[in-house]
Enzyme design. Structure first.
Site, PDB file in Angstrom:
ATOM      1  N   THR A   1       9.703  -7.113 -12.526  1.00 42.02           N
ATOM      2  CA  THR A   1       9.100  -8.444 -12.630  1.00 42.02           C
ATOM      3  C   THR A   1       8.056  -8.646 -11.541  1.00 42.02           C
ATOM      4  O   THR A   1       8.335  -8.440 -10.354  1.00 42.02           O
ATOM      5  CB  THR A   1      10.182  -9.526 -12.510  1.00 42.02           C
ATOM      6  OG1 THR A   1      11.156  -9.349 -13.541  1.00 42.02           O
ATOM      7  CG2 THR A   1       9.582 -10.926 -12.619  1.00 42.02           C
TER       8      THR A   1
ATOM      9  N   SER B   1      -3.261  -3.595   0.274  1.00 42.21           N
ATOM     10  CA  SER B   1      -2.083  -4.253   0.857  1.00 42.21           C
ATOM     11  C   SER B   1      -2.374  -5.728   1.090  1.00 42.21           C
ATOM     12  O   SER B   1      -3.437  -6.084   1.601  1.00 42.21           O
ATOM     13  CB  SER B   1      -1.715  -3.581   2.183  1.00 42.21           C
ATOM     14  OG  SER B   1      -0.678  -4.295   2.836  1.00 42.21           O
TER      15      SER B   1
ATOM     16  N   CYS C   1       4.137   2.028  11.747  1.00 41.74           N
ATOM     17  CA  CYS C   1       5.083   2.838  10.974  1.00 41.74           C
ATOM     18  C   CYS C   1       5.636   4.005  11.778  1.00 41.74           C
ATOM     19  O   CYS C   1       6.623   4.621  11.387  1.00 41.74           O
ATOM     20  CB  CYS C   1       4.404   3.355   9.706  1.00 41.74           C
ATOM     21  SG  CYS C   1       3.818   2.031   8.642  1.00 41.74           S
TER      22      CYS C   1
ATOM     23  N   HIS D   1      -0.666  -7.961   3.161  1.00 41.28           N
ATOM     24  CA  HIS D   1      -0.505  -8.502   4.513  1.00 41.28           C
ATOM     25  C   HIS D   1      -1.523  -7.954   5.514  1.00 41.28           C
ATOM     26  O   HIS D   1      -1.510  -8.339   6.682  1.00 41.28           O
ATOM     27  CB  HIS D   1       0.927  -8.284   5.015  1.00 41.28           C
ATOM     28  CG  HIS D   1       1.255  -6.876   5.389  1.00 41.28           C
ATOM     29  ND1 HIS D   1       1.350  -6.464   6.699  1.00 41.28           N
ATOM     30  CD2 HIS D   1       1.538  -5.794   4.633  1.00 41.28           C
ATOM     31  CE1 HIS D   1       1.670  -5.183   6.724  1.00 41.28           C
ATOM     32  NE2 HIS D   1       1.787  -4.755   5.486  1.00 41.28           N
TER      33      HIS D   1
ATOM     34  N   ALA E   1       0.816  -1.217   0.000  1.00 41.69           N
ATOM     35  CA  ALA E   1       0.000   0.000   0.000  1.00 41.69           C
ATOM     36  C   ALA E   1       0.850   1.267   0.000  1.00 41.69           C
ATOM     37  O   ALA E   1       0.430   2.289  -0.541  1.00 41.69           O
ATOM     38  CB  ALA E   1      -0.948  -0.008   1.206  1.00 41.69           C
ATOM     39  N   THR E   2       2.033   1.220   0.606  1.00 40.75           N
ATOM     40  CA  THR E   2       2.890   2.417   0.604  1.00 40.75           C
ATOM     41  C   THR E   2       3.272   2.805  -0.819  1.00 40.75           C
ATOM     42  O   THR E   2       3.183   3.975  -1.208  1.00 40.75           O
ATOM     43  CB  THR E   2       4.154   2.178   1.456  1.00 40.75           C
ATOM     44  OG1 THR E   2       3.787   2.094   2.831  1.00 40.75           O
ATOM     45  CG2 THR E   2       5.154   3.308   1.283  1.00 40.75           C
TER      46      THR E   2
END
Length: 457
Positions: free
Chosen positions: A295, A255, A381, A257, A127-128
């Protein structure tokens, strides 16, 4: 070309992962220990001690930071970690074709969860990165005509830092305040939109206090004013129903996770009609329609796709169960402890994220006392900072209460026994820490702490 088309038909018809479909995990089954012992025939004393230590791990109540990998997701990923290891961008042989087919299947699974077209899903590292692509990409592409953006004061740090980075490039950013409930004022949003506003970015569910913003109403405002609307939905996707077309969302960050998928993978939804253009942040081979070169990691995107599929199947059940556990936790704590404040709007709120402030108790001291329960005082974070949460300060929480806040995360695999244990330990340690606090003693004696004029020596 004909060979590749035939291969795609066969790969699409066959299941992504060979073998029988994994059975759903038993509800409430939690594996606390992790086998970290070396694979040797004779176990050493150190290995036995390490194994014993690994069993004694704290209960996990911090699912806003990350979620455990769902066993069904792992089952889907394993073949692509061992047998199907081709580069999905290799166009000349079967190894690449089978990986590409798995990647496109995952793209469809992600799109289905949010009501999007698979061609609108771009895989990222999380997501970042998705937030950076959305905010910087849109701003820089339309910079010749539009130099203004709008966000809120309670966004995730990566959104706020992206906006500050754009300010250094000459863009203007409006940081909307939020009400005491944590929700923005829609009239203030409308008033903040200018002729040169290119983007509005508002988080769907806040990662610290769990407040849900009125995303559909925001989308309607932005659509009527011809402004693109981005939402960071990392804490919302797979947990509450989302439809990008109904809600008029132009860009969405996802995201892996946070929805019981693997770390290191995410996605960004970018609307095709009317088309949203973004400037790519990195150069390379032009993968992901030129918007995210590099990739694509097949095992990770297969895991993300599987996590989205499981979430879509179990969303309603999970929400009801998590709501019941959250209500149990809040009721028991509030009943046993006075001077406990729940932060954020109690109605427009995701139940799995509970942020409580325990007056006259230092949050860090409570976290240290609750060492057998994995909790946090806010965003992972920013947890290294000793400053009070900027989210709590934005909703008008007193600094003392902000310092005394704890975030409880309840997820798919949280059990009733774990909630009861956490509540019992929390009540015990709050009472113990308050007995040690001179401030608590003064309050019990009827002294109004706000009337005291403190002096420094």
């Amino acid at each position: 070309m004909l060979l590749r088309t035939a291969w795609r038909r066969v790969a699409t018809a066959a299941p992504a992962a060979p073998g029988p479909r994994a059975k759903p995990p038993i509800r409430g089954l939690r594996l606390r220990g992790i086998d970290l012992t070396p694979q040797s025939a004779v176990a050493s004393d150190a290995a036995i001690a390490l194994e014993a230590e690994s069993v004694l791990r704290p209960l996990y109540m911090d699912v806003q930071a990350t979620t455990p990998l769902d066993p069904r997701v792992l089952d889907a990923m394993l073949p692509y970690l061992v047998n199907y290891y081709g580069n999905p961008h290799s166009r000349t042989h079967a190894y690449g074709w089978e990986s590409e087919a798995a990647m496109e299947c995952a793209r469809q699974q992600v799109a289905s969860l949010i009501g999007a077209d698979p061609r609108e899903i771009i895989f990222t590292s999380g997501a970042t990165e998705s937030n950076n692509i959305a905010i910087k990409g849109v701003a820089r592409f339309y910079r010749s005509r539009k130099k203004h953006l709008i966000t809120t004061q309670t966004e995730h740090k990566c959104v706020l830092d992206s906006c500050r980075s754009l300010e250094a490039e000459g863009f203007k950013v409006t940081y909307l305040p939020v009400k005491k409930s944590g929700i923005i004022d829609l009239k203030e949003l409308e008033a903040a939109i200018q002729p040169d506003t290119s983007l509005v970015s508002v988080m769907t569910v806040n990662n610290e206090i769990g407040v849900k913003q009125p995303i559909k109403e925001i989308g309607q405002i932005c659509s009527s004013r011809k402004v693109y609307f981005h939402t960071d939905a990392a804490q919302a996707v797979g947990k509450i129903p989302l439809d990008v077309n109904d809600m008029k969302i132009d860009l969405m960050s996802i995201s892996g996770h946070k929805i019981y998928g693997p770390k290191g993978v995410g996605a960004i939804y970018i609307r095709r009609r009317p088309r949203v253009r973004v400037e790519a942040l990195q150069s390379g081979g032009g993968q992901e329609r030129g918007m995210r070169s590099g990739t694509v990691p097949t095992p990770l995107v297969v895991g993300l796709g599987a996590a989205c599929e499981v979430a879509q199947q179990e969303m309603e059940y999970d929400h009801k169960r998590i709501s019941k556990l959250a209500e149990r936790l809040i009721r028991k704590i509030m009943k046993s402890l006075p001077d406990v404040v729940m932060n954020g709007d109690p109605e427009h709120h995701y139940p799995g994220c509970i942020n409580l402030s325990f007056a006259y108790v230092e949050g860090e001291s409570l976290l240290m006392a609750l060492k057998d329960v994995a909790l946090s005082s806010g965003s992972a974070c920013t947890s290294a900072s000793l400053e009070p949460s900027y989210v709590l300060r934005a909703i008008g929480t007193d600094e003392d209460l902000a310092h005394s806040s704890i975030r409880f995360g309840i997820g798919r695999f949280t059990t009733e026994e774990e909630v009861d244990y956490t509540v019992e330990k929390c009540i015990h340690h709050v009472k113990r820490l308050r007995e040690m606090s001179p401030l608590w003693e003064m309050v019990q004696d009827g002294i109004d702490l706000k009337s005291i004029k403190w002096t420094q020596h």
